[in-house]
Design a protein around this motif. Structure first.
Motif, PDB file in Angstrom:
ATOM      1  N   ALA A 190       1.251  -1.511   0.244  1.00 35.26           N
ATOM      2  CA  ALA A 190      -0.040   0.127  -0.147  1.00 35.26           C
ATOM      3  C   ALA A 190       0.894   1.464  -0.034  1.00 35.26           C
ATOM      4  O   ALA A 190       0.733   2.286  -0.542  1.00 35.26           O
ATOM      5  N   ASN A 191       2.162   1.222   1.193  1.00 36.01           N
ATOM      6  CA  ASN A 191       2.376   2.462   1.238  1.00 36.01           C
ATOM      7  C   ASN A 191       3.604   2.733  -0.149  1.00 36.01           C
ATOM      8  O   ASN A 191       3.924   3.675  -0.527  1.00 36.01           O
ATOM      9  N   VAL A 192       3.797   1.850  -0.999  1.00 36.01           N
ATOM     10  CA  VAL A 192       4.739   1.711  -2.376  1.00 36.01           C
ATOM     11  C   VAL A 192       3.715   2.313  -3.430  1.00 36.01           C
ATOM     12  O   VAL A 192       4.096   3.312  -3.949  1.00 36.01           O
ATOM     13  N   VAL A 193       2.633   2.205  -3.485  1.00 37.45           N
ATOM     14  CA  VAL A 193       1.748   2.875  -4.632  1.00 37.45           C
ATOM     15  C   VAL A 193       2.017   4.659  -4.009  1.00 37.45           C
ATOM     16  O   VAL A 193       1.372   4.842  -4.566  1.00 37.45           O
ATOM     17  N   LEU A 194       1.163   4.318  -2.783  1.00 39.13           N
ATOM     18  CA  LEU A 194       1.110   5.363  -2.549  1.00 39.13           C
ATOM     19  C   LEU A 194       2.241   7.072  -2.409  1.00 39.13           C
ATOM     20  O   LEU A 194       2.095   8.142  -2.478  1.00 39.13           O
ATOM     21  N   ARG A 195       3.352   6.229  -2.653  1.00 35.81           N
ATOM     22  CA  ARG A 195       4.779   7.169  -2.692  1.00 35.81           C
ATOM     23  C   ARG A 195       4.936   7.183  -3.632  1.00 35.81           C
ATOM     24  O   ARG A 195       5.359   7.848  -4.307  1.00 35.81           O
ATOM     25  N   GLN A 196       4.605   6.307  -5.281  1.00 36.69           N
ATOM     26  CA  GLN A 196       4.222   6.644  -6.724  1.00 36.69           C
ATOM     27  C   GLN A 196       3.531   8.609  -6.866  1.00 36.69           C
ATOM     28  O   GLN A 196       2.712   8.996  -6.177  1.00 36.69           O
ATOM     29  N   GLU A 197       3.976   8.556  -7.840  1.00 32.47           N
ATOM     30  CA  GLU A 197       3.670  10.492  -8.354  1.00 32.47           C
ATOM     31  C   GLU A 197       2.012  10.182  -8.429  1.00 32.47           C
ATOM     32  O   GLU A 197       1.830  11.408  -8.205  1.00 32.47           O
ATOM     33  N   ASP A 198       2.079   9.293  -9.177  1.00 30.40           N
ATOM     34  CA  ASP A 198      -0.325   9.515  -9.267  1.00 30.40           C
ATOM     35  C   ASP A 198      -0.645   7.994  -8.799  1.00 30.40           C
ATOM     36  O   ASP A 198      -0.943   7.454  -9.738  1.00 30.40           O
ATOM     37  N   PRO A 199      -0.984   8.175  -7.520  1.00 32.62           N
ATOM     38  CA  PRO A 199      -1.424   7.140  -7.118  1.00 32.62           C
ATOM     39  C   PRO A 199      -3.094   6.331  -7.100  1.00 32.62           C
ATOM     40  O   PRO A 199      -3.089   5.677  -7.597  1.00 32.62           O
ATOM     41  N   LYS A 200      -3.385   7.926  -7.676  1.00 33.55           N
ATOM     42  CA  LYS A 200      -4.722   8.226  -8.022  1.00 33.55           C
ATOM     43  C   LYS A 200      -4.901   6.832  -9.439  1.00 33.55           C
ATOM     44  O   LYS A 200      -6.069   6.474  -9.845  1.00 33.55           O
ATOM     45  N   SER A 201      -3.808   7.497 -10.986  1.00 31.00           N
ATOM     46  CA  SER A 201      -3.925   6.721 -11.963  1.00 31.00           C
ATOM     47  C   SER A 201      -3.929   5.501 -11.909  1.00 31.00           C
ATOM     48  O   SER A 201      -3.954   4.143 -12.400  1.00 31.00           O
TER      49      SER A 201
END
Lengths: 275, 275
Positions: A190-201
């Motif tokens: 979950a944290n990996v995805v949240l730290r990406q530039e554009d988690p919503k996309s």
């Protein structure tokens, strides 16, 4: 008979509802140091009344259903108990909790671990079917009184649970691999995805596979940081074993060794031959 | 009109069933290089007939539903096509597949990615509801013909799918994080448990959390090793980002920094605010 529940979150609250269904108890009392949770539990009808620790001590059976550090805290204040009281610990780790049981209430104390947690927490997450059909781990704990062990087992069976006996040492090791490590992995993903530039996309693409992997990343940070504290050694061992698998698969992908990667994936498939 | 499906596993087989429901096609033909799968697809009624590649080329719309290396292999042999044929690629990666489309069939070619895979594979796993309500990713692919894009979209809508447009480059990046990395993690977790001294005793404790985490470890090794090959760079990047999270959490557990661990878990909870 009266039952008492200390900790009125998912486990304690669901237990209140399920115990009422068994019709074994005249009343079910609760206690939660979180005042809001205590009031919610009462208004949701999870328990019949809210009592103080000194009053709840008088119940025939008392369930400890707080996060694991809270169980140790309660054990430091609940002694002494009447000879016929049954005190059931429902914590996710066992070794440290057992070391914390005061000598004078060892006979009252029955450790148990219900394998039925879900990702939602707090009194509002409680539902009466949580325990029905689930596994309850019981332990060969010589200090527990025969009456207390038999009574606790009677209640678990009345809740529709299946009983599995296990050694305390094995339990903490196995629980690290089957439960504590998977929670750390889910929080990490979950944290990996949240730290990406554009988690919503990224999350717009989420289907069943991802959802299954991050469902338990919704779990209570209090509960799981305390589990990590109490099962530190086993958890570290399991994380390191998992890191080796990740590192190995990464090396194969880097070196373009698709055959080894294929065999490793095929080996993982065999898990589903066992269960 | 006639539809053709190359690759009759979970995706292709389910597509056969779902296309029949739309009543858009007079007949649905299939092809699978695995003879057993072709026969199963026929006897399960997933397609109406099994054809050779040279015959299936005559269909109005052809779906490429094999693992991704098989899609590239087919692209090398399917050219030329009639000007009005629509060739839909349903692979999980896009960059490499797009690089492999022969110039003379670029107009026929419509890349798409259905976000609805499940852990079961092969013709027996097929079911007609797989696509209904799921997301289909479409791409701004200038080479595709307007008619082909419109026709493919019409079919996807008839299947009950929701359409999301995405850039090819973004897709392969995002898919690594939301789908390919989670599969690697799930395979790794399954292998960790299988390598323990007594996996059966550990698995006896498995409840919903663990089951959700290893469900996709049952997925096809052919499909997923080929996805790793085709999306190598993005996958390696995502594995490394994940490894950092695991390493950081391990350090906190080792250093007994429970507060940082708690905050990290709490941050992970926010994923569920977004989706």
């Amino acid at each position: 008979m009266q039952a008492g529940i200390i900790g009125l979150g998912l486990i304690g609250g669901s237990l209140g509802l399920a115990l009422r269904e068994t019709k074994m108890f005249k009343s079910i009392a609760g206690l939660d140091t979180n005042e809001l949770h205590a009031q919610q539990a009462l208004s949701l009808g999870l328990v019949d009344e809210i009592l103080e620790l000194q009053e709840i001590k008088e119940c025939d059976i008392i369930f400890l259903a707080t996060p694991v550090e809270g169980i140790i805290e309660t054990l430091n204040h609940i002694s002494p108990l009447s000879a016929h009281t049954t005190l059931v610990d429902l914590g996710s780790t066992k070794q440290r909790i057992l070391e914390s049981v005061p000598k004078e209430i060892q006979k009252n104390f029955v450790p148990a671990h219900p394998m039925c947690g879900i990702e939602n927490s707090g009194p509002k997450a409680a539902f009466k079917e949580l325990f029905n059909g689930s596994l309850m781990i019981l332990f060969d704990c010589q200090e527990s009184g025969d009456f207390q062990k038999a009574f606790a087992k009677e209640v678990f069976l009345a809740l529709g649970m299946k009983i599995l006996k296990m050694d305390i040492f094995d339990h903490d090791h196995h629980a690290a691999y089957i439960s504590h490590l998977p929670h750390i992995i889910s929080f990490a993903l979950a944290n990996v995805v949240l730290r990406q530039e554009d988690p919503k996309s990224i999350l717009a693409l989420a289907a069943g596979g991802f959802k299954g992997m991050v469902r338990i990343a919704k779990s209570s940070p209090v509960m799981w940081s305390e589990v990590a504290k109490q099962n530190q050694e086993n958890l570290l061992e399991s994380i390191e074993a998992f890191q080796k698998e990740m590192q190995q698969s990464k090396e194969w992908i880097k070196q373009e060794d698709w055959h080894s990667l294929y065999e490793w994936m095929e080996n993982a498939n065999h898990l589903h031959d066992i269960f």
